[in-house]
Design an enzyme around this catalytic site. Sequence first.
Site, short mmCIF file in Angstrom:
data_model
loop_
_atom_site.label_atom_id
_atom_site.label_comp_id
_atom_site.label_asym_id
_atom_site.label_seq_id
_atom_site.Cartn_x
_atom_site.Cartn_y
_atom_site.Cartn_z
NE ARG A 273 -8.78 3.80 1.74
CZ ARG A 273 -9.16 2.48 1.58
NH1 ARG A 273 -9.26 1.85 2.64
NH2 ARG A 273 -9.58 2.12 0.52
CG HIS B 42 -13.20 5.98 1.46
ND1 HIS B 42 -13.14 4.76 1.47
CD2 HIS B 42 -12.18 6.33 0.65
CE1 HIS B 42 -12.08 4.29 0.60
NE2 HIS B 42 -11.54 5.47 0.20
CG ASN C 54 -15.59 2.24 2.63
OD1 ASN C 54 -14.75 2.75 2.55
ND2 ASN C 54 -16.95 2.76 2.57
CG HIS D 266 -2.10 6.62 -1.91
ND1 HIS D 266 -2.55 6.50 -3.11
CD2 HIS D 266 -3.38 6.66 -1.16
CE1 HIS D 266 -4.06 6.16 -2.89
NE2 HIS D 266 -4.53 6.47 -2.02
C1 HEM Z 1 -7.00 9.39 -6.28
C2 HEM Z 1 -7.68 8.35 -6.07
C3 HEM Z 1 -7.50 7.23 -4.92
C4 HEM Z 1 -7.56 6.00 -5.06
C5 HEM Z 1 -7.71 5.15 -6.40
C6 HEM Z 1 -7.18 5.54 -3.70
C7 HEM Z 1 -7.22 4.13 -3.79
C8 HEM Z 1 -6.83 3.41 -2.30
C9 HEM Z 1 -6.26 1.96 -2.20
C10 HEM Z 1 -7.11 0.94 -3.06
C11 HEM Z 1 -5.98 1.64 -0.96
C12 HEM Z 1 -5.54 0.48 -0.20
C13 HEM Z 1 -6.75 0.00 0.42
C14 HEM Z 1 -6.60 -1.37 1.18
O1 HEM Z 1 -6.46 -2.33 0.21
O2 HEM Z 1 -6.18 -1.54 2.33
C15 HEM Z 1 -5.99 3.21 -0.42
C16 HEM Z 1 -5.52 3.40 0.74
C17 HEM Z 1 -5.20 4.89 1.34
N1 HEM Z 1 -5.75 5.84 0.83
FE1 HEM Z 1 -6.56 6.28 -1.07
N2 HEM Z 1 -7.12 6.46 -2.94
C18 HEM Z 1 -7.36 7.76 -3.60
C19 HEM Z 1 -7.34 8.71 -2.91
C20 HEM Z 1 -7.09 9.06 -1.64
C21 HEM Z 1 -7.36 10.49 -1.13
C22 HEM Z 1 -7.82 11.52 -1.76
C23 HEM Z 1 -6.77 10.01 0.30
C24 HEM Z 1 -6.97 11.22 1.56
C25 HEM Z 1 -6.74 12.45 1.35
C26 HEM Z 1 -6.55 8.68 0.47
C27 HEM Z 1 -5.91 8.33 1.41
C28 HEM Z 1 -5.67 6.92 1.70
C29 HEM Z 1 -4.81 6.26 2.92
C30 HEM Z 1 -4.23 7.39 3.99
C31 HEM Z 1 -4.67 4.90 2.60
C32 HEM Z 1 -3.96 4.26 3.67
C33 HEM Z 1 -5.16 3.58 4.69
C34 HEM Z 1 -4.74 2.72 5.78
O3 HEM Z 1 -3.63 2.64 5.92
O4 HEM Z 1 -5.65 2.59 6.55
N3 HEM Z 1 -6.51 8.19 -0.77
N4 HEM Z 1 -6.26 4.11 -1.15
#
Ligand code: HEM
Length: 326
Positions: free
Chosen positions: A65, A69, A98, A197
């Site tokens: 992530r 970002h 973030n 995700h």
């Molecule tokens: C398509 C649009 C996307 C949206 C709207 C989005 C939104 C989010 C949100 C809201 C979270 C949860 C954050 C939290 O509350 O802790 C999250 C987690 C995550 N996202 Fe996305 N995301 C998107 C695309 C991506 C992309 C492109 C990647 C990487 C290639 C990604 C990788 C991740 C990962 C790995 C997590 C888990 C992070 C953790 O466990 O620390 N996301 N995302």
Amino acid sequence: MESKISIFITCLVFAAAFQLLLPVSEASLKVGYYKSKCKKAESIVKSTVRSFIVKNPGLGAGLIRMFFHDCFVRGCDASVLLDPTPANPQPEKLSIPNNPSLRGFEVIDAVKAELEKQCPGVVSCADIIALSARDASLFLGNISYKIPTGRLDGRVSISAEALQILPAPSFNLSQLEASFASKGLSTAEMVALSGAHSIGRSHCSSFTSRLYPTIDPTMNQGFGSFLRKLCPQNAAVDGVVPQDFVSPNKLDEQYYKNVESLTALFFSDWSLLTSGATLNQVDTYTKVPGAFKADFANAMIKMGSINEALPGSPGEVRGPTCRAVN
Ligand code: HEM
């Protein structure tokens, strides 16, 4: 004859101007960039990232992530790593998307410290993020790809930009498409990258608007009731839940199965079902073994090429820490 010469000169001038407009380090990004400069660079990143992920696989999700970002805001330039200073009290890492959710900063610190011991001032923090995300994809998803390196670190990091640029979990498909298109990524690449995700966690606050006052009709109602227990309304603490309850630490196709069964957390995840093309792609990933992983690898490489450095101020190799500019 004279007019031919002047046309030729005009073409040369345009070509030169176009060169100037090209992102400065794009030409120099190449696979194995550090081979001659710091032979062990990639193996140091890999062994350090591995040592953290074996203890806490969630950090691997954090690193993937972090790459997203970082690259979306000012290109892949490690701007997400800069700590607040009196001169810049609100850097990207303090922005709502973030803070407090982005994690893995301690992994980057450890990698940088090790690299500085071996080859001081050589490996950029932007490359450390890109390589760490690649290695996390290997350890969590058995997804293997080569990523070009040679990025430079930026000197600017602004919280408001991260909030403005990063897509929100409330986005519909056209908002998601526009967000990724603005970074040169296609809808198909967006769908493939969303497979991230299938690992990691989310804070309840990122999706409680789908649970209260009523469970969003685009969510499986049983799943909604289950999430309500984990994320009570007006809870004092913002809880966390896995993104994928089936295989939380595996970067795999399960995400797309969750999307289809309406058991993915975000409205943005559900939105992938709202056009024929994206629905078809989601469905293919649930059915064709290996299709997701191949596309994910290519889309990560593409995302890693986002470069928004201004001509004339390409950046620097930060050191000794990734948390401060030189
Ligand atoms: C398509 C649009 C996307 C949206 C709207 C989005 C939104 C989010 C949100 C809201 C979270 C949860 C954050 C939290 O509350 O802790 C999250 C987690 C995550 N996202 Fe996305 N995301 C998107 C695309 C991506 C992309 C492109 C990647 C990487 C290639 C990604 C990788 C991740 C990962 C790995 C997590 C888990 C992070 C953790 O466990 O620390 N996301 N995302």
